[in-house]
Enzyme design. Structure first.
Site, PDB file in Angstrom:
ATOM      1  N   PHE B 122      -5.665  37.877 -31.433  1.00 39.51           N
ATOM      2  CA  PHE B 122      -4.269  38.073 -31.379  1.00 39.51           C
ATOM      3  C   PHE B 122      -3.885  37.749 -29.903  1.00 39.51           C
ATOM      4  O   PHE B 122      -4.136  38.055 -28.960  1.00 39.51           O
ATOM      5  CB  PHE B 122      -4.171  39.760 -31.514  1.00 39.51           C
ATOM      6  N   THR B 125      -0.107  38.708 -24.858  1.00 40.74           N
ATOM      7  CA  THR B 125       0.204  38.856 -23.675  1.00 40.74           C
ATOM      8  C   THR B 125       0.123  37.473 -22.756  1.00 40.74           C
ATOM      9  O   THR B 125      -0.485  36.630 -22.992  1.00 40.74           O
ATOM     10  CB  THR B 125      -1.186  39.617 -23.139  1.00 40.74           C
ATOM     11  N   ALA B 129       4.054  38.912 -18.933  1.00 40.34           N
ATOM     12  CA  ALA B 129       4.667  39.668 -20.131  1.00 40.34           C
ATOM     13  C   ALA B 129       3.135  40.596 -20.553  1.00 40.34           C
ATOM     14  O   ALA B 129       2.414  40.083 -21.533  1.00 40.34           O
ATOM     15  CB  ALA B 129       4.919  38.860 -21.383  1.00 40.34           C
ATOM     16  N   GLY B 130       3.181  41.931 -20.095  1.00 35.84           N
ATOM     17  CA  GLY B 130       2.112  42.561 -20.442  1.00 35.84           C
ATOM     18  C   GLY B 130       2.476  43.735 -21.250  1.00 35.84           C
ATOM     19  O   GLY B 130       2.836  43.721 -22.075  1.00 35.84           O
ATOM     20  N   SER B 131       2.963  45.000 -20.419  1.00 36.36           N
ATOM     21  CA  SER B 131       3.759  46.060 -20.988  1.00 36.36           C
ATOM     22  C   SER B 131       5.064  45.732 -21.641  1.00 36.36           C
ATOM     23  O   SER B 131       5.559  46.063 -22.480  1.00 36.36           O
ATOM     24  CB  SER B 131       3.856  47.296 -19.885  1.00 36.36           C
ATOM     25  N   GLN B 278     -24.936  76.811 -15.671  1.00 35.23           N
ATOM     26  CA  GLN B 278     -23.539  76.819 -16.122  1.00 35.23           C
ATOM     27  C   GLN B 278     -22.746  75.565 -15.607  1.00 35.23           C
ATOM     28  O   GLN B 278     -21.769  75.334 -16.466  1.00 35.23           O
ATOM     29  CB  GLN B 278     -22.842  78.254 -15.644  1.00 35.23           C
ATOM     30  N   GLU B 364      -4.156  46.898 -25.383  1.00 40.96           N
ATOM     31  CA  GLU B 364      -3.424  47.190 -26.498  1.00 40.96           C
ATOM     32  C   GLU B 364      -2.134  48.206 -26.249  1.00 40.96           C
ATOM     33  O   GLU B 364      -1.860  49.102 -26.894  1.00 40.96           O
ATOM     34  CB  GLU B 364      -4.200  47.677 -27.542  1.00 40.96           C
ATOM     35  N   GLY B 365      -1.532  47.796 -25.167  1.00 39.70           N
ATOM     36  CA  GLY B 365      -0.312  48.938 -24.622  1.00 39.70           C
ATOM     37  C   GLY B 365      -1.261  49.976 -23.640  1.00 39.70           C
ATOM     38  O   GLY B 365      -1.935  50.609 -24.217  1.00 39.70           O
ATOM     39  N   GLU B 368       0.292  54.613 -20.285  1.00 40.85           N
ATOM     40  CA  GLU B 368       1.675  54.814 -19.960  1.00 40.85           C
ATOM     41  C   GLU B 368       2.658  54.446 -20.983  1.00 40.85           C
ATOM     42  O   GLU B 368       3.541  55.154 -21.508  1.00 40.85           O
ATOM     43  CB  GLU B 368       1.812  54.108 -18.661  1.00 40.85           C
TER      44      GLU B 368
END
Lengths: 263, 390
Positions: B122, B125, B129-131, B278, B364-365, B368
Site C-alpha cells: 500500500f 505515505t 505526507a504522514g499524518s 505482589q 497506519e495512522g 494521536e
C-alpha cells in the site's frame, strides 16, 4: 500413480518421561504425534503428487484414536485415509503389524508405491517396511533420500548408506522407507484441514482384510515385549588422557583393577 | 476465554499458531538481527491458505472477513510482528482492489494475492505526507490511454518485495481532497523503481522502502474506481485494516505476557519465585487484563464490522488500533521490567518485542490521529442526537 503411506502414531518423544520406579513410559498427558520419519514419508508422497497426478492414501494400524494421526496427514494434503483397527490387532509385533499392513495394501489393489518412514521413534526396529515388502513380494529400498518418477512403471531413487549414496532404479510396485533428507514436512493448509475434519475414514478390521485372527495381534506375533526399562545410568566413567603409551598403561591398570577376566 | 468462535475460525487459530511455533519462533531473533525478508515463512503462509482469509471464494480466497484475518494475524504476531506485519501489509495493499476495483481488476489481482503467489503493498505515505495525507505530492497525469506517475512514496511496507502496489496520486490538484486517485502499479512497470531499504528500531524482518516513480506509465485500466475517489478509498481501506493492527498488538502483548509469567514462575530471588511477590503479580495482572481487554475489543468490533455495513466503522476501527497498540507497548515494556536485566539482553525475546511494539503506535495512522478520528466521529454522532443527557 497410487501411493500408500504407512504411518504410526507415537508418543511425542520431546515430552516423554520414564517412571523412575517402574522404568516404563509415562503415557498420561503425553501428546501423540505422527512418527517423525513417517511424516517424511507423507512429505515424499506429497512431493511426488506436486509433480505428477498421484493419489495418496495414508494407512495406520492402531486404536480408534489413531484416527487423529490420519486426519493430520489429510490436513497436509493426502487424499484418503484408512484406519486398521480391531481388538484382534492388539499386541502386534513387527511381523504381525507387517502382515496386517500388507493385507491392507493388497486389499487396496492398485498401489504403485508404498512409502514408510525408516523406523518408528518408539520401537526403533526399522523392520516393518522391509517385512511388508517381503509379504507383498515387492522390491524395496531403505534409507531413501530422493525419489524421482521415471515413468509409470519405474522410480529412480537415492539411498543413503554409511559408505555413500547408492542410486537405484526400481520397478513399480515397490516399497521405500525414507529418511529426513527427502524434505521438511509441509504444514497443513486451511482447505485441507477443513476437509480432514469432515472426512469419513473407513475402518478395516481382521474380517475386512481376510486375515485369520490367529495370524494377527499378539497371537500372530513371534515376539512379545516383556518389560521396558531405561538402563541405569553409568557413573563410573574415567577419561584417560595423555600420550598414547601412558593411556595404554592406564587403561591396562584400570582393566586389571576392575578384575576383567583374562587380565 | 471462550469467544464463541466457529469451528473454521478455531482451525485458523490452530494453523496460524502451529506456523508460529514451528516456523516463526525458531527464526525470529535471526531475522531481527539480519533484517532478511521472511520469504520462507511467506511461502508457508501461502501454502497454508492464510493469505486469502478475507478474500471472497470467487477470487480464490476463503470467504472470511476481518475477524478471520485478525485471528491469523494475532497468532502470527505472538511470534514476531515483523513477520506478521509483512503478512498483514499484503492485505492492506489488497483492500483498495477488493473494495473498489472493477471486476476485471479483481480477477486479475485478487487470486494471486489470495494464494500468496504475489504480495501486495500500500503506497500512500510520502516524506511530507504522514499524518496529513492531503500533503501528498505524487502526481498521475492522464496521457491518452495511460497515466504517467511521478513522485516518491516513503516507508512502504513490503516495498521492493511485493509485486502489486496500490498507490495514491494526485490527478487534479485543483480539486483538493477530491483530486486524488488510487492506481495499481506492478513491480516491473517502466519508470517504477525502489529506494534504499530502511534500517529500523523494530519489525526488522519486514521490508520498508521508497517507491520511486519517474515517468512511470501505466494503462488507464490501472485506475481504481474513478478519478477523485482516492481519499475515500484510503479511508475505507484503513477502516478494514486497522482492526488487524489491533490484532498485531494483541498477539505481541500475549507473546510478551506468556514469557513474563513463565519467567516469573521460574526466576528465584530472595529464596522465592518472583511471581510470589505482589509487585510482580500486579504487573502481570495488569498485563493480562489489558491484553484480554484488547482481544475482546478487537473480536467484538471485527464481528460487528463483518456483520454490518457499520456506519461507525471509522470510529471503532480506530479504537481497535489505539487501544491494542498502546496496550502492546505497555505490556512489552512491563515484560522487559519483569525479566529485569535478562529482559534487556538480546538472549531473551522481550527486548525485541519492546522495540517492535513501538511501531504499532505509529504506522497506519499514529495513535494521536486515531484519537482525532474517534473524537471527530463522536462529535458527528452526538450532533445528530436530539436528546439531552443532563
Amino acid at each position: 500413480m497410487h501411493i500408500a503411506v504407512c504411518i504410526k502414531q507415537v508418543p511425542d518423544t520431546k515430552n516423554v518421561r520414564i517412571d523412575p520406579d517402574t522404568h516404563t513410559l509415562v503415557r498420561q498427558g503425553v501428546e501423540s504425534i505422527i512418527n517423525p520419519f513417517d511424516l517424511f514419508a507423507v512429505e515424499a508422497a506429497l512431493k511426488i503428487k506436486d509433480e505428477t497426478q498421484a493419489t495418496i492414501t495414508v494407512l495406520t494400524m492402531g486404536p480408534p484414536q489413531a484416527d487423529e494421526a490420519l486426519r493430520d496427514a489429510l490436513s497436509r494434503g493426502v487424499d484418503d485415509a484408512v484406519l486398521l483397527s480391531d481388538r484382534a490387532f492388539a499386541g502386534s509385533d513387527t511381523w504381525a503389524t507387517s502382515t496386517t499392513l500388507a493385507a491392507a495394501v493388497r486389499k487396496m489393489g492398485d498401489v504403485d508405491v508404498v512409502l514408510c518412514g525408516k523406523q518408528a521413534v518408539d520401537g526403533d526396529t526399522a523392520q516393518v517396511g522391509p517385512e511388508m515388502a517381503t509379504f507383498l513380494d515387492m522390491p524395496y529400498a531403505t534409507f531413501v533420500k530422493k525419489i524421482e518418477v521415471l515413468d509409470g512403471s519405474a522410480l529412480k531413487i537415492s539411498r543413503q548408506t554409511d559408505e555413500g549414496v547408492e542410486i537405484w532404479k526400481l520397478p513399480t510396485p515397490c516399497l521405500l522407507t525414507v529418511i529426513k533428507e527427502v524434505g521438511e514436512p509441509r504444514l497443513p493448509s486451511l482447505r485441507h484441514k477443513m476437509r480432514a475434519k469432515k472426512a469419513t475414514i473407513p475402518v478395516w478390521g481382521v474380517a475386512d482384510l481376510g486375515l485369520a485372527p490367529e495370524n494377527v495381534g499378539l497371537s500372530g506375533s513371534f515376539t512379545q515385549v516383556v518389560r521396558v526399562f531405561s538402563p541405569p545410568r553409568r557413573t563410573d566413567r574415567v577419561l584417560i588422557q595423555g600420550p598414547i603409551e601412558e593411556q595404554v598403561e592406564q587403561l591396562f591398570r584400570h582393566l586389571k583393577e576392575s578384575k576383567v577376566p583374562g587380565l | 476465554m471462550d469467544y464463541f468462535l466457529t469451528e473454521e475460525q478455531q482451525m485458523i487459530q490452530e494453523l496460524a499458531a502451529q506456523i508460529t511455533k514451528e516456523k516463526i519462533r525458531p527464526v525470529r531473533a535471526e531475522l531481527d538481527e539480519s533484517e532478511a525478508f521472511p520469504w520462507e515463512i511467506m511461502k508457508v503462509l501461502a501454502q497454508s491458505d492464510l493469505f486469502g482469509l478475507y478474500i471472497p471464494e470467487a477470487y480464490g480466497g476463503m470467504g472470511g472477513g476481518i475477524l478471520e484475518n485478525c485471528l491469523a494475524i494475532e497468532q502470527l504476531a505472538q511470534g514476531c510482528i515483523g513477520i506478521a506485519t509483512t503478512f498483514a501489509a499484503s492485505g492492506l495493499g489488497a483492500y483498495p482492489i477488493l473494495l473498489f476495483a472493477n471486476e476485471a481488476q479483481k480477477q486479475a489481482y485478487l487470486p494471486d494475492i489470495a494464494s500468496g503467489k504475489r504480495l501486495a503493498a500500500f503506497g500512500v505515505t510520502e516524506s511530507g505526507a504522514g499524518s496529513d495525507v492531503s500533503g501528498i505530492q505524487t502526481t498521475a497525469v492522464r496521457d491518452g490511454d495511460y497515466y504517467i506517475l511521478n513522485g516518491t512514496k516513503q516507508w512502504i511496507t513490503n516495498g521492493g518485495e511485493a509485486e502489486i502496489y496500490s498507490v495514491l496520486a494526485i490527478t487534479d490538484r485543483s480539486k483538493g481532497p477530491r483530486g486524488a486517485s488510487f492506481f495499481i502499479v506492478e513491480k516491473g512497470d517502466p519508470g517504477f523503481s525502489f529506494g534504499k531499504k530502511e534500517k529500523k528500531l523494530g519489525i526488522r524482518a519486514s521490508a520498508t522502502r521508497e517507491l520511486v516513480f519517474q515517468d512511470c506509465r501505466v494503462r488507464k485500466d490501472r485506475l481504481i474506481a474513478k478519478e477523485g475517489m482516492g481519499f475515500i478509498v484510503a479511508m475505507k481501506t484503513f477502516d478494514k485494516s486497522r482492526p488487524g493492527i489491533g490484532a498485531l498488538g494483541v498477539g505481541l502483548a500475549q507473546g510478551a505476557l506468556d514469557i513474563s509469567v513463565e519467567y516469573a514462575r521460574k526466576r528465584v530471588q530472595f529464596g522465592k519465585p518472583i511471581i510470589s511477590f505482589q509487585a510482580i503479580q500486579h504487573k502481570l495482572a495488569n498485563m493480562a487484563t489489558k491484553t484480554e481487554a484488547s482481544r475482546a475489543l478487537i473480536y467484538c468490533i471485527a464481528r460487528h464490522m463483518d456483520a454490518n455495513d457499520a456506519p461507525d466503522a471509522s470510529k471503532v476501527a480506530a479504537m481497535c488500533k489505539v487501544f491494542a497498540g498502546d496496550t502492546a507497548m505497555e505490556v512489552a515494556t512491563e515484560a522487559v521490567q519483569v525479566l529485569g536485566g535478562y529482559g534487556y539482553m538480546q538472549d531473551y525475546p522481550v527486548e525485541k518485542m519492546m522495540r517492535d511494539a513501538k511501531i504499532l503506535q505509529i504506522y497506519e495512522g499514529t495513535n494521536e490521529i486515531q484519537r482525532n478520528i474517534i473524537g471527530q466521529e463522536l462529535n458527528k454522532e452526538y450532533s445528530r442526537l436530539k436528546e439531552t443527557f443532563f
